[in-house]
Design a protein around this motif. Sequence first.
Motif, PDB file in Angstrom:
ATOM      1  N   PRO A 166      74.899  27.638  34.865  1.00  0.00           N
ATOM      2  CA  PRO A 166      74.647  26.245  34.473  1.00  0.00           C
ATOM      3  C   PRO A 166      74.655  25.282  35.663  1.00  0.00           C
ATOM      4  O   PRO A 166      74.088  24.189  35.558  1.00  0.00           O
ATOM      5  CB  PRO A 166      75.792  25.935  33.507  1.00  0.00           C
ATOM      6  CG  PRO A 166      76.829  26.978  33.750  1.00  0.00           C
ATOM      7  CD  PRO A 166      76.119  28.182  34.271  1.00  0.00           C
ATOM      8  N   TRP A 167      75.299  25.671  36.769  1.00  0.00           N
ATOM      9  CA  TRP A 167      75.331  24.777  37.936  1.00  0.00           C
ATOM     10  C   TRP A 167      74.324  25.213  38.995  1.00  0.00           C
ATOM     11  O   TRP A 167      73.739  24.390  39.673  1.00  0.00           O
ATOM     12  CB  TRP A 167      76.739  24.760  38.538  1.00  0.00           C
ATOM     13  CG  TRP A 167      77.774  24.262  37.572  1.00  0.00           C
ATOM     14  CD1 TRP A 167      78.074  22.955  37.297  1.00  0.00           C
ATOM     15  CD2 TRP A 167      78.613  25.039  36.723  1.00  0.00           C
ATOM     16  NE1 TRP A 167      79.045  22.875  36.333  1.00  0.00           N
ATOM     17  CE2 TRP A 167      79.405  24.136  35.963  1.00  0.00           C
ATOM     18  CE3 TRP A 167      78.789  26.420  36.514  1.00  0.00           C
ATOM     19  CZ2 TRP A 167      80.347  24.569  35.017  1.00  0.00           C
ATOM     20  CZ3 TRP A 167      79.717  26.837  35.587  1.00  0.00           C
ATOM     21  CH2 TRP A 167      80.490  25.925  34.850  1.00  0.00           C
ATOM     22  N   VAL A 199      69.811  32.558  29.127  1.00  0.00           N
ATOM     23  CA  VAL A 199      68.483  32.237  29.673  1.00  0.00           C
ATOM     24  C   VAL A 199      67.632  33.466  29.992  1.00  0.00           C
ATOM     25  O   VAL A 199      66.462  33.324  30.354  1.00  0.00           O
ATOM     26  CB  VAL A 199      68.613  31.378  30.951  1.00  0.00           C
ATOM     27  CG1 VAL A 199      69.264  30.043  30.623  1.00  0.00           C
ATOM     28  CG2 VAL A 199      69.393  32.103  32.054  1.00  0.00           C
ATOM     29  N   ASP A 228      72.518  33.810  22.466  1.00  0.00           N
ATOM     30  CA  ASP A 228      71.290  33.446  21.768  1.00  0.00           C
ATOM     31  C   ASP A 228      70.892  31.978  21.974  1.00  0.00           C
ATOM     32  O   ASP A 228      70.159  31.411  21.171  1.00  0.00           O
ATOM     33  CB  ASP A 228      71.458  33.747  20.273  1.00  0.00           C
ATOM     34  CG  ASP A 228      70.223  34.405  19.692  1.00  0.00           C
ATOM     35  OD1 ASP A 228      69.292  34.727  20.458  1.00  0.00           O
ATOM     36  OD2 ASP A 228      70.183  34.595  18.470  1.00  0.00           O
ATOM     37  N   THR A 229      71.324  31.412  23.076  1.00  0.00           N
ATOM     38  CA  THR A 229      71.101  29.987  23.356  1.00  0.00           C
ATOM     39  C   THR A 229      69.626  29.596  23.259  1.00  0.00           C
ATOM     40  O   THR A 229      69.291  28.516  22.776  1.00  0.00           O
ATOM     41  CB  THR A 229      71.627  29.659  24.765  1.00  0.00           C
ATOM     42  OG1 THR A 229      72.847  30.355  24.984  1.00  0.00           O
ATOM     43  CG2 THR A 229      71.825  28.158  24.938  1.00  0.00           C
ATOM     44  N   TYR A 230      68.761  30.465  23.736  1.00  0.00           N
ATOM     45  CA  TYR A 230      67.314  30.214  23.687  1.00  0.00           C
ATOM     46  C   TYR A 230      66.614  31.193  22.731  1.00  0.00           C
ATOM     47  O   TYR A 230      65.399  31.382  22.819  1.00  0.00           O
ATOM     48  CB  TYR A 230      66.708  30.296  25.102  1.00  0.00           C
ATOM     49  CG  TYR A 230      67.240  29.206  26.014  1.00  0.00           C
ATOM     50  CD1 TYR A 230      66.525  28.030  26.220  1.00  0.00           C
ATOM     51  CD2 TYR A 230      68.478  29.335  26.635  1.00  0.00           C
ATOM     52  CE1 TYR A 230      67.025  27.020  27.025  1.00  0.00           C
ATOM     53  CE2 TYR A 230      68.999  28.325  27.452  1.00  0.00           C
ATOM     54  CZ  TYR A 230      68.260  27.175  27.634  1.00  0.00           C
ATOM     55  OH  TYR A 230      68.747  26.164  28.424  1.00  0.00           O
ATOM     56  N   SER A 263      75.975  24.320  27.236  1.00  0.00           N
ATOM     57  CA  SER A 263      74.905  24.745  26.334  1.00  0.00           C
ATOM     58  C   SER A 263      74.959  26.220  25.954  1.00  0.00           C
ATOM     59  O   SER A 263      73.969  26.777  25.518  1.00  0.00           O
ATOM     60  CB  SER A 263      73.524  24.377  26.880  1.00  0.00           C
ATOM     61  OG  SER A 263      73.079  25.300  27.845  1.00  0.00           O
TER      62      SER A 263
ATOM     63  N   MET B   1      71.607  23.168  33.871  1.00  0.00           N
ATOM     64  CA  MET B   1      70.599  23.224  34.941  1.00  0.00           C
ATOM     65  C   MET B   1      69.587  24.304  34.612  1.00  0.00           C
ATOM     66  O   MET B   1      69.871  25.492  34.736  1.00  0.00           O
ATOM     67  CB  MET B   1      71.285  23.554  36.270  1.00  0.00           C
ATOM     68  CG  MET B   1      70.320  23.634  37.439  1.00  0.00           C
ATOM     69  SD  MET B   1      71.268  23.629  38.973  1.00  0.00           S
ATOM     70  CE  MET B   1      69.960  24.101  40.118  1.00  0.00           C
ATOM     71  N   TRP B 275      59.518  30.304  25.882  1.00  0.00           N
ATOM     72  CA  TRP B 275      60.581  30.697  26.835  1.00  0.00           C
ATOM     73  C   TRP B 275      60.440  32.178  27.183  1.00  0.00           C
ATOM     74  O   TRP B 275      60.456  32.571  28.349  1.00  0.00           O
ATOM     75  CB  TRP B 275      61.969  30.397  26.253  1.00  0.00           C
ATOM     76  CG  TRP B 275      63.080  30.615  27.239  1.00  0.00           C
ATOM     77  CD1 TRP B 275      63.671  31.807  27.568  1.00  0.00           C
ATOM     78  CD2 TRP B 275      63.706  29.619  28.057  1.00  0.00           C
ATOM     79  NE1 TRP B 275      64.633  31.608  28.518  1.00  0.00           N
ATOM     80  CE2 TRP B 275      64.679  30.283  28.847  1.00  0.00           C
ATOM     81  CE3 TRP B 275      63.553  28.235  28.197  1.00  0.00           C
ATOM     82  CZ2 TRP B 275      65.493  29.602  29.767  1.00  0.00           C
ATOM     83  CZ3 TRP B 275      64.366  27.560  29.101  1.00  0.00           C
ATOM     84  CH2 TRP B 275      65.313  28.243  29.874  1.00  0.00           C
ATOM     85  N   ARG B 309      66.256  27.223  18.604  1.00  0.00           N
ATOM     86  CA  ARG B 309      67.400  27.315  19.513  1.00  0.00           C
ATOM     87  C   ARG B 309      67.049  26.728  20.878  1.00  0.00           C
ATOM     88  O   ARG B 309      67.868  26.054  21.504  1.00  0.00           O
ATOM     89  CB  ARG B 309      67.835  28.779  19.655  1.00  0.00           C
ATOM     90  CG  ARG B 309      68.371  29.334  18.323  1.00  0.00           C
ATOM     91  CD  ARG B 309      68.952  30.735  18.500  1.00  0.00           C
ATOM     92  NE  ARG B 309      69.215  31.354  17.217  1.00  0.00           N
ATOM     93  CZ  ARG B 309      70.423  31.429  16.648  1.00  0.00           C
ATOM     94  NH1 ARG B 309      71.461  30.901  17.238  1.00  0.00           N
ATOM     95  NH2 ARG B 309      70.573  32.030  15.480  1.00  0.00           N
ATOM     96  N   THR B 310      65.845  26.978  21.339  1.00  0.00           N
ATOM     97  CA  THR B 310      65.443  26.444  22.643  1.00  0.00           C
ATOM     98  C   THR B 310      65.377  24.925  22.607  1.00  0.00           C
ATOM     99  O   THR B 310      65.815  24.253  23.545  1.00  0.00           O
ATOM    100  CB  THR B 310      64.092  27.046  23.062  1.00  0.00           C
ATOM    101  OG1 THR B 310      64.239  28.467  23.187  1.00  0.00           O
ATOM    102  CG2 THR B 310      63.614  26.480  24.396  1.00  0.00           C
TER     103      THR B 310
END
Lengths: 332, 332
Positions: A166-167, A199, A228-230, A263, B1, B275, B309-310
């Motif tokens: 994330p950073w 991701v 499953d974020t995306y 996220s 990010m 994605w 989700r995305t």
Amino acid sequence: MTEGLPMAFPAEGLPARVRIHEVGPRDGLQNEQTVVPAEVKAEFIRRLAGAGLRTIEATSFVHPKWVPQLADAERLFPAVSDLADREGDAAVRLPVLVPNERGLDRALALGAREIAVFGSATESFARANLNRTVDEALAMFEPVVARAKEAGAGVRGYLSMCFGDPWEGPVPVEQVVGVCRRLIDLGCDELSLGDTIGVATPGHVTALLTALNEAGIPTGRLAVHFHDTYGQALANTLAALRHGVTTVDSSAGGLGGCPYAKSATGNLATEDLVWMLHGLGIDTGVDLGRLTATSVWMAGRLGRPSPSRTVRALAPRATAPAQDSPASHKEQ
Amino acid sequence: MTEGLPMAFPAEGLPARVRIHEVGPRDGLQNEQTVVPAEVKAEFIRRLAGAGLRTIEATSFVHPKWVPQLADAERLFPAVSDLADREGDAAVRLPVLVPNERGLDRALALGAREIAVFGSATESFARANLNRTVDEALAMFEPVVARAKEAGAGVRGYLSMCFGDPWEGPVPVEQVVGVCRRLIDLGCDELSLGDTIGVATPGHVTALLTALNEAGIPTGRLAVHFHDTYGQALANTLAALRHGVTTVDSSAGGLGGCPYAKSATGNLATEDLVWMLHGLGIDTGVDLGRLTATSVWMAGRLGRPSPSRTVRALAPRATAPAQDSPASHKEQ
């Protein structure tokens, strides 16, 4: 009408059996707002075992201040450890997380036979999660792994941020391979490759697994841990299966995520995974109906619906008793 | 990010480019409770085109009584049809659904150049959706397809319930192949294979595509239309891509579902699809940031968050203006 669904269509080049490493009681509950009493956690683990899961990550022996949700490890572990004593196929592996030697002492004192250390592929997350550099974290794990092995315990190495951070954004494959190699050299039996912020995409998964093999780490020692974020977790799992991976981490009902990762919205749901695996004719040993009923029950304890799509689709019939009730024999 | 994410890792044996058949404005909005005004729908379609989508299913010329949400087709279609007149790569295909000759007359009168008929692989759903048998539905489509072709219009044939049916359960592959063959024989240029209740798994997808090829229907004439009811849509898409499919249906923000199919919970979200495709190095022509901003905007009109989700993961930054705002040049 889902009787007979999913239909089983075995696909070429996939494993016949997959071991699901269930992380709901630890990784899942750790990230829930509601503090769940130890007796409910124990019941959750017993129901998961009843649904056929045979590797259930039980808890974490981090300092109680770090993760208040898991501060009851000393009460919980003895309440379920008999599951590991069962005979043959009924025996349940109950790995526990330990960050350091103090945690290892606590786990071994309670009879834990499998532990897991948790490293990071990136400096940013090592700092956020462990307040250490990657090197310092590995140095902390070294005596933990050595002493666990001496005690005859199995050791899993978790690696977070294997695909993106994330950073830091994109994480180079060679950077991940480097840390994996060091975890294996410390003595880890198995590595779980974490896509902590969700991701990854299927080609990235294949590229990382291939690079790990080229670095001398066989696929048999690799597990995958997708978020499953995306919405990519199951497609990534399919790519991993095609590569020969046979150990997949998932969380019953999709519980969890990671509080330190922006996220991160939850692990792959075990039910969604099982639906795909059974559709592919891959044996998991899991009874999807009982598992869904367990997640519906747990969602009730947490006071919110399950994020698993399969649980939501099957929930109307999963609210029926998990075990045969007298009513179901009425017609006999 | 998320700058630089997803990283692109092309995988062997996948197409270089995929055509996304965007169904949000029709299939998506058709199943929303909130009736959306024609001018908002037109704005939605223009924003989708602005995000790079080049096939956007605009509306349906069913009887207005059947689907009140799409009763404004006569107002909507002329408000966007200029998009089809653009030059070269900027031209947008705007297919519309027509169930019968009356619908065809209405569509052609407004200048539609592509139509779609919608059949069912099962008798139960043919009855529920069209109040006809499968044979009667095909007989109804016959003059529609013939006259559309005479008028120079392209014809897509949708086929629902290709993997499972809410009343009948599992649907045999050979039954689906039989109806597909008849739709091709009627003159359909392309078939869209619908998993209307979302129960398919990757091996099933491969088995159906293979059987269709064996029946003489080339992959180039096949599109896939997956629902995410059990979380399987993207894994199924990956299997279809591996088989050579290059046309994938999806719905911006995951809008929609099917009101006549129990437990159908929405189409594959275009953002989740993009994605994965971009992560696989597959060209779509879509700007994911602009697409996400469009779905966030549409969710605002509908008064509820996007199920994608995305979109949810990217939404915090997608609420920024889709185009450069003066504020963003402050530092220059």
